[in-house]
Scaffold this active site. Structure first.
Site, short mmCIF file in Angstrom:
data_model
loop_
_atom_site.label_atom_id
_atom_site.label_comp_id
_atom_site.label_asym_id
_atom_site.label_seq_id
_atom_site.Cartn_x
_atom_site.Cartn_y
_atom_site.Cartn_z
N ASP A 30 0.83 -1.22 0.00
CA ASP A 30 0.00 0.00 0.00
C ASP A 30 0.86 1.26 0.00
O ASP A 30 1.96 1.27 0.55
CB ASP A 30 -0.92 -0.02 1.25
N HIS A 47 2.55 3.44 -9.04
CA HIS A 47 2.28 2.02 -9.31
C HIS A 47 3.45 1.38 -10.06
O HIS A 47 3.82 0.24 -9.79
CB HIS A 47 0.98 1.86 -10.10
N LEU A 141 10.47 -20.65 -4.10
CA LEU A 141 9.49 -19.77 -3.47
C LEU A 141 8.10 -19.93 -4.10
O LEU A 141 7.98 -19.94 -5.33
CB LEU A 141 9.95 -18.31 -3.64
C1 IPE Z 1 -5.49 -2.61 -0.16
O1 IPE Z 1 -5.15 -1.28 -0.31
C2 IPE Z 1 -5.48 -3.31 -1.49
C3 IPE Z 1 -4.17 -3.55 -2.10
C4 IPE Z 1 -3.00 -3.23 -1.57
C5 IPE Z 1 -4.19 -4.21 -3.37
P1 IPE Z 1 -6.25 -0.13 -0.52
O2 IPE Z 1 -5.49 1.13 -0.73
O3 IPE Z 1 -7.19 -0.53 -1.57
O4 IPE Z 1 -7.02 -0.14 0.88
P2 IPE Z 1 -7.85 1.01 1.62
O5 IPE Z 1 -8.90 1.48 0.66
O6 IPE Z 1 -6.90 2.09 1.99
O7 IPE Z 1 -8.40 0.32 2.84
C1 IPE Z 2 -1.44 0.27 -3.46
O1 IPE Z 2 -1.25 1.64 -3.48
C2 IPE Z 2 -1.76 -0.30 -4.81
C3 IPE Z 2 -3.16 -0.78 -4.94
C4 IPE Z 2 -4.09 -0.70 -4.04
C5 IPE Z 2 -3.53 -1.39 -6.21
P1 IPE Z 2 -2.49 2.66 -3.49
O2 IPE Z 2 -2.88 2.90 -4.90
O3 IPE Z 2 -3.57 2.18 -2.60
O4 IPE Z 2 -1.80 3.96 -2.90
P2 IPE Z 2 -2.40 4.95 -1.83
O5 IPE Z 2 -2.90 4.11 -0.67
O6 IPE Z 2 -3.52 5.70 -2.50
O7 IPE Z 2 -1.27 5.82 -1.44
MG MG Z 3 -4.04 2.43 -0.68
#
Ligand code: IPE
Ligand code: IPE
Ligand code: MG
Length: 257
Positions: A30, A47, A141
């Protein structure tokens, strides 16, 4: 004791006073968007850099002798993001599989996928199947990719399978146990995660492995995912190894009569 466990104990600093090295580590990757925003960059750049962190983490997990690495790469709820972001994320998954699958295969990585597949576009579903098929016999792995994954949805699918067996007269309702529910989840042969790491400072599971996390240790790392590396993984594992896992019982010292 298997060679894999010996390797991982050695790589992670020996047996130590706390718990043994984790066999299964799961990661909620995240913070890509916030990493990018902090630098005035578009979210898609976060990303893209997140994929680089993923490559580093897979290599590090292999080097540390971790048996299973599960990565949360796209949640059932992530479909609520703007179409352009969804398209960037799908593009990255396609490119990741096309560019990295051969290397993963050469490194003896076995790819598994969990999540809802039937609603995915045929090309994405095909690439996921290709990754599993190519690496099926590998013995290194195990990389479990949670894609279009939501834990409540996974549990609902397991309930549907069991209900169908009951309706067909093959299963008695009172025969449904926790073990039987586990056996109908998406990857029943994969043991529960010992350690779940979430980056970015958020402290929640966001519908990830709710059933399997019953006794997982949770470690929240205050780094955005694109910043994650082997040192951060080692730090999270060191924290895990200082924990005392009791599974509802008593600590080892107090376990006597
Ligand atoms: C969780 O992160 C999903 C992934 C890392 C793929 P999100 O960014 O979607 O979660 P919330 O919305 O902050 O809970
Ligand atoms: C995690 O990073 C990737 C996915 C959930 C696919 P985010 O896109 O959730 O990044 P933040 O949380 O908005 O910073
Ligand atoms: Mg996120």
């Amino acid at each position: 004791m298997s060679t894999a466990v010996t390797t991982s104990e050695a790589a992670l600093g020996g047996p130590g006073p706390g718990c043994a090295a984790p066999r299964h580590v799961a990661v909620i990757m995240d913070g890509n968007g916030r990493w990018a925003a902090q630098r005035g960059l578009p979210r898609r750049e976060g990303h893209r850099r997140g994929v680089e962190a993923l490559r580093r983490t897979v290599r590090a997990a292999g080097a540390l002798g971790i048996g299973i690495l599960t990565i949360f790469s796209f949640s059932s709820e992530n479909w609520s993001r703007p179409p352009s972001e969804i398209s960037d994320l799908m593009g990255l998954l396609r490119r990741f599989i096309r560019n990295d699958l051969v290397d993963l295969h050469k490194s003896n990585v076995k790819v598994r996928v969990i999540g809802e597949r039937t609603t995915l576009s045929p090309d994405i579903a095909g690439l996921l199947r290709e990754a599993e098929d190519l690496t099926r016999a590998n013995t290194g792995l195990v990389l479990v990719v949670a894609f279009n994954y939501g834990s409540r949805q996974e549990i609902a699918r397991a309930a549907q399978r069991l209900a169908a067996e009951v309706a067909a007269g093959r299963l008695a309702p009172e025969a449904i146990t926790a073990e039987l529910i586990s056996s109908r989840l998406d990857a029943p042969d994969i043991p529960d995660p010992d350690l779940i790491i979430r980056t970015s400072g958020e402290q929640r599971l966001s519908n990830f492995l709710l059933w399997q996390a019953a006794y997982s240790e949770l470690v929240f790392v205050p780094l955005y995912w694109p910043e994650f590396d082997q040192a951060a993984l080692e730090g999270a594992i060191a924290e895990y190894r200082r924990r005392e896992r009791r599974f509802g019982g008593l600590a080892a010292a107090g376990a006597g009569p």
